[in-house]
Enzyme design. Structure first.
Site, PDB file in Angstrom:
ATOM      1  N   LYS A 187      -5.162   9.507  -3.317  1.00 50.25           N
ATOM      2  CA  LYS A 187      -5.974  10.321  -2.402  1.00 50.25           C
ATOM      3  C   LYS A 187      -5.537  10.038  -0.976  1.00 50.25           C
ATOM      4  O   LYS A 187      -5.755   8.943  -0.446  1.00 50.25           O
ATOM      5  CB  LYS A 187      -7.460   9.987  -2.532  1.00 50.25           C
ATOM      6  CG  LYS A 187      -8.317  10.976  -1.745  1.00 50.25           C
ATOM      7  CD  LYS A 187      -9.744  10.512  -1.558  1.00 50.25           C
ATOM      8  CE  LYS A 187      -9.969   9.804  -0.255  1.00 50.25           C
ATOM      9  NZ  LYS A 187      -9.678  10.599   0.950  1.00 50.25           N
ATOM     10  N   GLU A 263      -6.208  -3.502   1.632  1.00 53.83           N
ATOM     11  CA  GLU A 263      -5.398  -3.786   2.825  1.00 53.83           C
ATOM     12  C   GLU A 263      -6.156  -3.187   3.994  1.00 53.83           C
ATOM     13  O   GLU A 263      -6.284  -1.962   4.093  1.00 53.83           O
ATOM     14  CB  GLU A 263      -4.009  -3.138   2.699  1.00 53.83           C
ATOM     15  CG  GLU A 263      -3.250  -3.515   1.436  1.00 53.83           C
ATOM     16  CD  GLU A 263      -2.837  -4.969   1.397  1.00 53.83           C
ATOM     17  OE1 GLU A 263      -2.918  -5.658   2.434  1.00 53.83           O
ATOM     18  OE2 GLU A 263      -2.449  -5.438   0.315  1.00 53.83           O
ATOM     19  N   CYS A 297      -1.949  -0.915  11.702  1.00 52.36           N
ATOM     20  CA  CYS A 297      -2.938  -1.953  11.429  1.00 52.36           C
ATOM     21  C   CYS A 297      -2.507  -3.321  11.943  1.00 52.36           C
ATOM     22  O   CYS A 297      -3.333  -4.128  12.344  1.00 52.36           O
ATOM     23  CB  CYS A 297      -3.168  -2.028   9.925  1.00 52.36           C
ATOM     24  SG  CYS A 297      -1.610  -2.108   9.014  1.00 52.36           S
ATOM     25  N   GLU A 397     -11.294  -4.170  16.398  1.00 53.64           N
ATOM     26  CA  GLU A 397     -10.142  -3.275  16.239  1.00 53.64           C
ATOM     27  C   GLU A 397     -10.445  -1.968  16.975  1.00 53.64           C
ATOM     28  O   GLU A 397     -11.468  -1.334  16.714  1.00 53.64           O
ATOM     29  CB  GLU A 397      -9.896  -2.987  14.753  1.00 53.64           C
ATOM     30  CG  GLU A 397      -8.666  -2.137  14.537  1.00 53.64           C
ATOM     31  CD  GLU A 397      -8.387  -1.871  13.057  1.00 53.64           C
ATOM     32  OE1 GLU A 397      -9.306  -1.436  12.349  1.00 53.64           O
ATOM     33  OE2 GLU A 397      -7.238  -2.104  12.632  1.00 53.64           O
TER      34      GLU A 397
END
Ligand code: NAD
Length: 508
Positions: A187, A263, A297, A397
């Protein structure tokens, strides 16, 4: 064959059981070009029923065994042939990544597409080295038996992919799953579904994969994504995305004890030492932070600069950052493209404002970049100094082109500050003292550390996070093993009943 990069709005379909299909409920969603805010395509808004259809197809294909029962050499050779076919379509995909993910066309052409194809090829090659059968030493307690470990494909895998590297991260899941004999349902992010659908089309054209081994469903995370995690017929989930959604995935996977790799997010520390080569460290820090608009990331958004070189380093860093050309991702002159969405754009600008309210000094950027008129989600490359260790810009983040700088002088203190984070994805050290840098690298609690470099992930090396940056590894032999189960088989050596004294614990 007609090129896939067409100016008109294209209608896409999901790829389930070798067929191109609409969503069960018939809905669609728009895919937007973040440089222009124009609709590029529509894709099916899949829901639970679509996930169930795709999982059923994957289950049937796995149980039929047409792919799983091939030898490793056969599977790898098929994947080599597919990789050659994928490579031929690379230019089209680079443009799709630029038009939908905002990847600058130079990054998509030089990094994303070649590395994605290489990952696919390399996983097939590395799989040839993974032993499917491993003998154990003869065991003689309570009597002699022959024992071995049999490795097996897990079964039906699902892969949930984020928006930032739609092609590459899909390959990190597809390649090892196929190489180890599994079936998979992928997906993509609803922001960036097209490249993966085109990959499925290219693979379908080869006719080399049995029907149902690869399926791609499209739509939002909620019903569609969650069914890919909770469904009883799914054996393993590989999720890449935010830490917040990762927590939800782990909770959803718990009742059925799924194999799960997650992850997740990061806020990686970039430590510039006093003896760093400034030419390399300044450009490397910019590359480590502003590459893909800071939406990688493992970007090094937390920068720690040694007192002794602080002024010289910062002067060059800010001058170069301020001169970066921001613009339409499809333009070869563009160095920094748009961020993915209006929502992401707003949250980045809010984080910059908050950082200043919490004491940071804005040295460059901080607002909207020109771009094409008032359209497009363009954020100026931003450098913030005097960042307080406890402030949000130092800990959260942001996922945008925002670099937050702190000073340091004591090595023990900078390692402590670098490790003071819920994240542990990556880190970096710039120094001419390789031995000292390796010692520092060992003390960083992260899954990857670069010394005098950044972003250099490799299909041979494991990638993943410590702490809340994830669990499990992708890539390399470590990544391949995540797509297998291991089974211990014990074979009796015809020991007669009278010598089986341990049975007498019950029967004697
Ligand atoms: P996200 O978590 O919002 O979405 C990721 C994927 O999960 C999308 O496909 C989304 O539709 C799906 N999803 C959302 N909610 C779901 C649910 N409840 N159940 C199942 N699926 C669901 O992340 P994003 O904004 O697409 O990507 C950015 C994030 O990904 C950042 O935090 C970044 O650090 C992280 N990331 C991590 C890595 C890594 O390897 N560690 C790599 C790339 C991106």
């Amino acid at each position: 064959m007609a090129t896939i990069v067409r100016p008109e709005v294209v209608t896409y379909h999901q790829y389930i059981d070798g067929q191109w299909t609409d969503s069960d409920a018939g809905g669609t969603f728009d895919v937007i070009n973040p440089s222009t805010e124009e609709v590029v395509a529509t894709a099916p808004a899949g829901g639970r029923a679509d996930a169930q259809r795709a999982i059923a197809a994957a289950r049937r294909s796995f149980d039929d065994g047409e792919w799983r029962n091939q030898t490793q050499l056969q599977r790898s050779q098929t994947m080599f042939a597919i990789a050659r076919h994928l490579q031929d379509r690379g230019d089209d995909w680079a443009m799709l990544e630029a038009r939908t993910a905002g990847a600058t066309i130079r990054k998509a052409s030089v990094v994303d597409v070649p590395l994605a194809v290489e990952t696919f090829r390399s996983m097939a090659e590395q799989a040839l080295q993974i032993p499917w059968y491993e003998p154990l030493p003869w065991i003689d307690i309570p009597h002699v038996s022959w024992n071995f470990v049999q490795r097996e494909a897990i079964g039906v895998c699902t892969g949930i992919v984020p928006f930032n590297f739609p092609l590459m991260i899909a390959m990190w899941k597809l390649a090892p799953a196929l190489a180890m004999g599994n079936s998979i349902v992928l997906k993509p992010s609803p922001f960036t579904p097209l490249t993966l659908l085109e990959v499925a089309r290219a693979i379908d054209e080869t006719g080399l994969l049995p029907r149902g081994v690869l399926n791609v469903v499209t739509g939002p995370g909620d019903d569609l994504g969650e069914e890919l995690v909770v469904n009883d017929d799914v054996d393993k989930v590989a999720f890449t995305g935010s830490t917040a959604v990762g927590r939800r995935i782990l909770a959803l996977a718990a009742p059925t004890i799924k194999r799960v790799t997650v992850e997740l997010g990061g806020k990686s520390a970039n430590i510039v030492c006093a003896d760093a080569d400034l030419d390399v460290a300044v450009d490397g820090t910019l590359f480590g932070t502003f590459f893909h608009q800071g939406q990688a990331c493992e970007s090094g958004h937390r920068v720690y600069v040694h007192d002794d070189i602080y002024d010289a380093f910062m002067e060059r860093l800010v001058a170069t950052a301020a001169a970066l050309r921001v613009g339409d991702a499809t333009d070869y002159d563009t160095q920094v493209g748009p961020v993915i969405s209006r929502r992401q754009y707003d949250s980045i600008l809010a984080a910059i404002d908050r950082a200043q309210a919490e004491g940071a000094t804005l040295l460059c950027g901080g607002g909207r970049a020109g771009g094409a008129g008032d359209k497009g989600f363009f954020v100026q490359p931003t450098v913030l100094a005097d960042v307080r260790p406890e402030s949000h810009i130092a800990t959260d983040e942001v996922f945008g082109p925002v670099l937050a700088v702190q000073r340091w002088s004591d090595p023990g203190d900078v390692v402590r500050r670098a490790n003071r984070s819920i994240y542990g994805l990556a880190g970096g050290i710039w120094s001419r003292d390789t031995r000292g840098a390796i010692e520092m690298a060992k003390r960083l609690r992260t899954g990857t550390v670069w010394i005098n470099d950044w972003h250099l992930l490799n299909a041979l090396a494991p990638f993943g996070g410590y702490k809340q940056s994830g669990s499990g590894r992708e890539l390399g032999a470590y990544g391949l093993r995540e797509y297998t189960e291991v089974k211990h088989i014990h074979v009796d050596q015809n020991v007669p009943r009278e010598d089986r004294h341990f049975y007498d614990v019950l029967l004697g």
